[in-house]
Motif scaffolding. Sequence first.
Motif, mmCIF file in Angstrom:
data_model
loop_
_atom_site.group_PDB
_atom_site.id
_atom_site.type_symbol
_atom_site.label_atom_id
_atom_site.label_comp_id
_atom_site.label_asym_id
_atom_site.label_seq_id
_atom_site.Cartn_x
_atom_site.Cartn_y
_atom_site.Cartn_z
ATOM 1 N N PRO A 275 -4.293 -1.271 -5.652
ATOM 2 C CA PRO A 275 -3.087 -2.088 -5.455
ATOM 3 C C PRO A 275 -1.960 -1.393 -4.715
ATOM 4 O O PRO A 275 -1.185 -2.046 -4.022
ATOM 5 N N GLN A 276 -1.837 -0.078 -4.835
ATOM 6 C CA GLN A 276 -0.746 0.609 -4.143
ATOM 7 C C GLN A 276 -0.918 0.599 -2.626
ATOM 8 O O GLN A 276 0.043 0.780 -1.888
ATOM 9 N N SER A 277 -2.145 0.410 -2.170
ATOM 10 C CA SER A 277 -2.410 0.344 -0.720
ATOM 11 C C SER A 277 -3.472 -0.719 -0.471
ATOM 12 O O SER A 277 -4.525 -0.443 0.100
ATOM 13 N N SER A 278 -3.172 -1.931 -0.896
ATOM 14 C CA SER A 278 -4.185 -2.989 -0.952
ATOM 15 C C SER A 278 -4.570 -3.583 0.406
ATOM 16 O O SER A 278 -5.662 -4.117 0.559
ATOM 17 N N VAL A 279 -3.693 -3.496 1.404
ATOM 18 C CA VAL A 279 -3.997 -4.106 2.700
ATOM 19 C C VAL A 279 -5.092 -3.303 3.403
ATOM 20 O O VAL A 279 -4.918 -2.121 3.696
ATOM 21 N N VAL A 280 -6.242 -3.961 3.657
ATOM 22 C CA VAL A 280 -7.357 -3.267 4.295
ATOM 23 C C VAL A 280 -7.703 -3.846 5.667
ATOM 24 O O VAL A 280 -8.454 -3.225 6.425
ATOM 25 N N TYR A 281 -7.155 -5.024 5.998
ATOM 26 C CA TYR A 281 -7.461 -5.630 7.307
ATOM 27 C C TYR A 281 -6.398 -6.660 7.630
ATOM 28 O O TYR A 281 -5.954 -7.403 6.748
ATOM 29 N N THR A 282 -5.997 -6.710 8.907
ATOM 30 C CA THR A 282 -5.010 -7.699 9.338
ATOM 31 C C THR A 282 -5.400 -8.259 10.707
ATOM 32 O O THR A 282 -6.035 -7.567 11.510
ATOM 33 N N VAL A 283 -5.019 -9.509 10.932
ATOM 34 C CA VAL A 283 -5.138 -10.133 12.244
ATOM 35 C C VAL A 283 -3.783 -10.747 12.584
ATOM 36 O O VAL A 283 -3.161 -11.383 11.730
ATOM 37 N N ASN B 184 -0.891 -9.262 12.991
ATOM 38 C CA ASN B 184 0.068 -8.742 12.015
ATOM 39 C C ASN B 184 1.486 -8.628 12.560
ATOM 40 O O ASN B 184 2.394 -8.167 11.853
ATOM 41 N N HIS B 185 1.717 -9.088 13.810
ATOM 42 C CA HIS B 185 3.094 -9.151 14.319
ATOM 43 C C HIS B 185 3.914 -10.220 13.597
ATOM 44 O O HIS B 185 5.137 -10.211 13.658
ATOM 45 N N VAL B 186 3.235 -11.147 12.904
ATOM 46 C CA VAL B 186 3.952 -12.240 12.231
ATOM 47 C C VAL B 186 4.868 -11.693 11.138
ATOM 48 O O VAL B 186 6.053 -12.025 11.082
ATOM 49 N N THR B 187 4.342 -10.846 10.266
ATOM 50 C CA THR B 187 5.177 -10.271 9.196
ATOM 51 C C THR B 187 5.246 -8.756 9.262
ATOM 52 O O THR B 187 5.991 -8.141 8.507
ATOM 53 N N GLY B 188 4.434 -8.158 10.152
ATOM 54 C CA GLY B 188 4.444 -6.707 10.257
ATOM 55 C C GLY B 188 3.606 -5.991 9.219
ATOM 56 O O GLY B 188 3.744 -4.784 9.030
ATOM 57 N N ARG B 189 2.719 -6.711 8.552
ATOM 58 C CA ARG B 189 1.867 -6.087 7.537
ATOM 59 C C ARG B 189 0.958 -5.055 8.187
ATOM 60 O O ARG B 189 0.358 -5.286 9.237
ATOM 61 N N GLN B 190 0.833 -3.894 7.522
ATOM 62 C CA GLN B 190 0.032 -2.801 8.052
ATOM 63 C C GLN B 190 -1.032 -2.392 7.045
ATOM 64 O O GLN B 190 -0.812 -2.467 5.815
ATOM 65 N N VAL B 191 -2.177 -1.960 7.551
ATOM 66 C CA VAL B 191 -3.217 -1.434 6.675
ATOM 67 C C VAL B 191 -2.653 -0.255 5.885
ATOM 68 O O VAL B 191 -1.990 0.619 6.457
ATOM 69 N N GLY B 192 -2.907 -0.259 4.597
ATOM 70 C CA GLY B 192 -2.394 0.802 3.719
ATOM 71 C C GLY B 192 -1.176 0.394 2.924
ATOM 72 O O GLY B 192 -0.797 1.090 1.975
ATOM 73 N N GLN B 193 -0.543 -0.726 3.294
ATOM 74 C CA GLN B 193 0.592 -1.215 2.515
ATOM 75 C C GLN B 193 0.102 -1.940 1.264
ATOM 76 O O GLN B 193 -1.089 -2.218 1.108
ATOM 77 N N SER B 194 1.043 -2.261 0.380
ATOM 78 C CA SER B 194 0.709 -2.967 -0.846
ATOM 79 C C SER B 194 1.037 -4.451 -0.706
ATOM 80 O O SER B 194 1.604 -4.881 0.296
ATOM 81 N N PHE B 195 0.666 -5.230 -1.715
ATOM 82 C CA PHE B 195 0.945 -6.675 -1.700
ATOM 83 C C PHE B 195 2.416 -6.929 -2.011
ATOM 84 O O PHE B 195 3.084 -6.111 -2.644
ATOM 85 N N ASN B 196 2.909 -8.104 -1.593
ATOM 86 C CA ASN B 196 4.310 -8.461 -1.819
ATOM 87 C C ASN B 196 4.490 -9.674 -2.712
ATOM 88 O O ASN B 196 5.302 -9.665 -3.628
ATOM 89 N N ILE C 36 -10.998 -8.844 -7.202
ATOM 90 C CA ILE C 36 -10.981 -7.557 -6.506
ATOM 91 C C ILE C 36 -10.215 -7.604 -5.193
ATOM 92 O O ILE C 36 -10.028 -6.577 -4.540
ATOM 93 N N GLY C 37 -9.774 -8.795 -4.796
ATOM 94 C CA GLY C 37 -9.070 -8.877 -3.520
ATOM 95 C C GLY C 37 -8.363 -10.195 -3.331
ATOM 96 O O GLY C 37 -8.338 -11.054 -4.223
ATOM 97 N N ALA C 38 -7.776 -10.349 -2.155
ATOM 98 C CA ALA C 38 -7.070 -11.587 -1.815
ATOM 99 C C ALA C 38 -7.054 -11.754 -0.306
ATOM 100 O O ALA C 38 -6.955 -10.769 0.445
ATOM 101 N N LEU C 39 -7.167 -13.003 0.117
ATOM 102 C CA LEU C 39 -7.059 -13.351 1.530
ATOM 103 C C LEU C 39 -5.791 -14.167 1.713
ATOM 104 O O LEU C 39 -5.644 -15.234 1.109
#
Length: 218
Positions: free
Chosen positions: A33-41, A43-55, A100-103
């Motif tokens: 959970p501390q670094s839950s983001v594993v893939y983005t498409v 990601n300029h929309v919100t700036g989410r980066q791989v390695g970040q956590s959920f909001n 175990i995850g979320a889309l």
Amino acid sequence: MNSIHEQYIPVAEVIAKTFGHDCEVVLHDLTVPQSSVVYTVNNHVTGRQVGQSFNHLITDVLLSQNFTNDYSANYYFHTEDGRLIKSSTLLIRNPDKKVIGALCINIDTTRITESINWLSSLLPQNPDLPPNQHYQRDQTNETEHIQEIAHDLIDKIIGNKPVEKLRRDEKVEMVRFMEQKGIFLIRGTIDRVAEKLNISKVTVYSYIEEIKEKNNKG
């Protein structure tokens, strides 16, 4: 990223390609959970980066009244630069039915809103309505109804506490809660709070200013 999460990568890609440049898809691995983001498409929309956590997983998904069948659809939040994002989240489970995850799908509504406003500007506008006493009376009744609800909320927040024994910080905390909930946006609520807390309107305003200053510093 395990094989279950990898199966959702094509899903993320096809959603983003279907809805275009303003559609971001974020894949989370909630086993970390501390670094839950594993893939983005996109990601300029919100700036989410791989390695970040959920909001928004707790407040807008798990605690949402719309949460059902492992998903919460069409909730909204604002980016730091003020853009309105329409979002939906689907939980991912393993064969043991453990989450175990979320889309997450995030759509920037800016272009949509601009298009709607432009189309609306092309439509004929309603002519100015002549003064109508009945209409004005209805508006007054509606305002009174809203104020009645607000006053009832204030009464419940303060409760039956002996206000003369309340400490200043306790009164400030009550005012803080009301400010956060937008109660003071309704006309007449300052007077009601002053009356219920047995303080002046000037004191209520000073509490509000104190709260805003602390929020700005924080």
